[in-house]
Design an enzyme around this catalytic site. Sequence first.
Site, PDB file in Angstrom:
ATOM      1  N   HIS A 160      41.040  11.926 127.894  1.00  0.00           N
ATOM      2  CA  HIS A 160      41.374  10.549 128.214  1.00  0.00           C
ATOM      3  C   HIS A 160      42.190  10.433 129.506  1.00  0.00           C
ATOM      4  O   HIS A 160      43.324  10.918 129.586  1.00  0.00           O
ATOM      5  CB  HIS A 160      42.166   9.963 127.031  1.00  0.00           C
ATOM      6  CG  HIS A 160      42.545   8.529 127.170  1.00  0.00           C
ATOM      7  ND1 HIS A 160      43.629   8.115 127.914  1.00  0.00           N
ATOM      8  CD2 HIS A 160      41.974   7.412 126.667  1.00  0.00           C
ATOM      9  CE1 HIS A 160      43.721   6.795 127.847  1.00  0.00           C
ATOM     10  NE2 HIS A 160      42.733   6.350 127.103  1.00  0.00           N
ATOM     11  N   ASP A 161      41.570   9.836 130.543  1.00  0.00           N
ATOM     12  CA  ASP A 161      42.277   9.410 131.756  1.00  0.00           C
ATOM     13  C   ASP A 161      42.981  10.532 132.519  1.00  0.00           C
ATOM     14  O   ASP A 161      44.012  10.286 133.164  1.00  0.00           O
ATOM     15  CB  ASP A 161      43.302   8.325 131.422  1.00  0.00           C
ATOM     16  CG  ASP A 161      42.678   6.986 131.096  1.00  0.00           C
ATOM     17  OD1 ASP A 161      41.435   6.900 131.020  1.00  0.00           O
ATOM     18  OD2 ASP A 161      43.423   5.998 130.895  1.00  0.00           O
TER      19      ASP A 161
ATOM     20  N   GLN B  56      38.956   5.601 134.971  1.00  0.00           N
ATOM     21  CA  GLN B  56      38.943   4.281 135.595  1.00  0.00           C
ATOM     22  C   GLN B  56      38.323   4.360 136.982  1.00  0.00           C
ATOM     23  O   GLN B  56      38.344   5.403 137.635  1.00  0.00           O
ATOM     24  CB  GLN B  56      40.364   3.722 135.708  1.00  0.00           C
ATOM     25  CG  GLN B  56      40.964   3.271 134.402  1.00  0.00           C
ATOM     26  CD  GLN B  56      42.251   2.499 134.605  1.00  0.00           C
ATOM     27  OE1 GLN B  56      42.494   1.927 135.676  1.00  0.00           O
ATOM     28  NE2 GLN B  56      43.080   2.470 133.578  1.00  0.00           N
TER      29      GLN B  56
ATOM     30  N   ARG C 189      40.131  -6.442 136.242  1.00  0.00           N
ATOM     31  CA  ARG C 189      41.319  -5.708 135.784  1.00  0.00           C
ATOM     32  C   ARG C 189      42.052  -6.469 134.684  1.00  0.00           C
ATOM     33  O   ARG C 189      42.674  -5.872 133.801  1.00  0.00           O
ATOM     34  CB  ARG C 189      42.256  -5.429 136.960  1.00  0.00           C
ATOM     35  CG  ARG C 189      43.416  -4.522 136.601  1.00  0.00           C
ATOM     36  CD  ARG C 189      43.944  -3.804 137.819  1.00  0.00           C
ATOM     37  NE  ARG C 189      45.166  -3.047 137.529  1.00  0.00           N
ATOM     38  CZ  ARG C 189      45.198  -1.891 136.879  1.00  0.00           C
ATOM     39  NH1 ARG C 189      44.074  -1.362 136.450  1.00  0.00           N
ATOM     40  NH2 ARG C 189      46.337  -1.267 136.648  1.00  0.00           N
TER      41      ARG C 189
ATOM     42  N   LYS D 166      36.378   3.531 132.259  1.00  0.00           N
ATOM     43  CA  LYS D 166      37.480   2.991 131.455  1.00  0.00           C
ATOM     44  C   LYS D 166      37.828   1.598 131.958  1.00  0.00           C
ATOM     45  O   LYS D 166      38.064   1.387 133.138  1.00  0.00           O
ATOM     46  CB  LYS D 166      38.690   3.916 131.575  1.00  0.00           C
ATOM     47  CG  LYS D 166      39.856   3.526 130.705  1.00  0.00           C
ATOM     48  CD  LYS D 166      39.626   3.916 129.266  1.00  0.00           C
ATOM     49  CE  LYS D 166      40.839   3.587 128.410  1.00  0.00           C
ATOM     50  NZ  LYS D 166      42.085   4.220 128.899  1.00  0.00           N
TER      51      LYS D 166
ATOM     52  N   TYR E  46      47.945   8.199 128.539  1.00  0.00           N
ATOM     53  CA  TYR E  46      49.303   8.445 128.062  1.00  0.00           C
ATOM     54  C   TYR E  46      49.323   8.267 126.554  1.00  0.00           C
ATOM     55  O   TYR E  46      48.639   7.386 126.034  1.00  0.00           O
ATOM     56  CB  TYR E  46      50.294   7.489 128.722  1.00  0.00           C
ATOM     57  CG  TYR E  46      50.317   7.616 130.230  1.00  0.00           C
ATOM     58  CD1 TYR E  46      50.930   8.722 130.852  1.00  0.00           C
ATOM     59  CD2 TYR E  46      49.733   6.641 131.030  1.00  0.00           C
ATOM     60  CE1 TYR E  46      50.973   8.824 132.240  1.00  0.00           C
ATOM     61  CE2 TYR E  46      49.777   6.756 132.422  1.00  0.00           C
ATOM     62  CZ  TYR E  46      50.390   7.839 133.023  1.00  0.00           C
ATOM     63  OH  TYR E  46      50.410   7.956 134.385  1.00  0.00           O
ATOM     64  N   ALA E  47      50.138   9.081 125.868  1.00  0.00           N
ATOM     65  CA  ALA E  47      50.082   9.117 124.411  1.00  0.00           C
ATOM     66  C   ALA E  47      50.335   7.758 123.781  1.00  0.00           C
ATOM     67  O   ALA E  47      49.651   7.374 122.827  1.00  0.00           O
ATOM     68  CB  ALA E  47      51.089  10.148 123.881  1.00  0.00           C
ATOM     69  N   HIS E  48      51.319   7.000 124.307  1.00  0.00           N
ATOM     70  CA  HIS E  48      51.691   5.749 123.638  1.00  0.00           C
ATOM     71  C   HIS E  48      50.919   4.540 124.152  1.00  0.00           C
ATOM     72  O   HIS E  48      51.127   3.429 123.671  1.00  0.00           O
ATOM     73  CB  HIS E  48      53.202   5.491 123.776  1.00  0.00           C
ATOM     74  CG  HIS E  48      53.630   4.831 125.056  1.00  0.00           C
ATOM     75  ND1 HIS E  48      53.635   5.489 126.265  1.00  0.00           N
ATOM     76  CD2 HIS E  48      54.068   3.568 125.318  1.00  0.00           C
ATOM     77  CE1 HIS E  48      54.067   4.657 127.212  1.00  0.00           C
ATOM     78  NE2 HIS E  48      54.322   3.488 126.669  1.00  0.00           N
TER      79      HIS E  48
ATOM     80  N   GLY F 117      46.983   4.404 126.169  1.00  0.00           N
ATOM     81  CA  GLY F 117      45.547   4.515 125.931  1.00  0.00           C
ATOM     82  C   GLY F 117      45.171   5.423 124.780  1.00  0.00           C
ATOM     83  O   GLY F 117      44.234   5.127 124.026  1.00  0.00           O
TER      84      GLY F 117
END
Length: 217
Positions: A36-37, A79, A88, A123, A152-154, A156
């Site tokens: 992810h990202d 993204q 956006r 994304k 980022y964990a908190h 996406g």
Amino acid sequence: MALPEIASYPLPAPDSLPRSRAPWRLDPDRAALLIHDMQRYFCAPYPRDAAPLPGVIANIAALARAARAAGVPVFYTAQEGDQLRADRGLQADLWGPGMSRDPDHQDILSELAPAEGDIVLVKHRYSAFQRSNLDSLMRARGRDQLMIAGVYAHIGCLATAAEAFQRDIQPFALADAQADFDAARHDMALRWVAGCCGGVIATRDALATLPAEAACA
């Protein structure tokens, strides 16, 4: 509104992860891996020679190699730069214009570059399921479990786990293959997943579910 500079912090220890409310066990015949990202723009705020980023990169790389060897589908989110303001959406209010199309922003880290057969999804919002065909691609491959790694964990990663649960896809947060703004937010995200929507596991335990030859690939 730009991304914060991120100070070094230690990754969660495998033996200190929150207990998951869900009874699910990872099954390589049902699972897919989502990276992810992991683009240069999102990784630039981290120190490159101190935790957590080097460990996260190493853990994701090991997971990706083992997943490919075991026939587990590997998905990426990325993204696109220079997004139109209308496209956006509300993210611009919180984070500004975001990345440009410059390769120093948009490219996925070279250590984690997609391999032949991997699928890269564009994304659009926090959750990887929003405005993508991740759900249908997983269903077509007989997959109803999703291992989530990246940043980022908190934000996406957590939003993707929550939406996976609501689509009857069992999410697994790979605790030491994710990174965040700081240890507090990282730990909060893991506790929320464990308590509300999925499993929280360490990279070593995810690798242990794969065939021995794949885990050593």
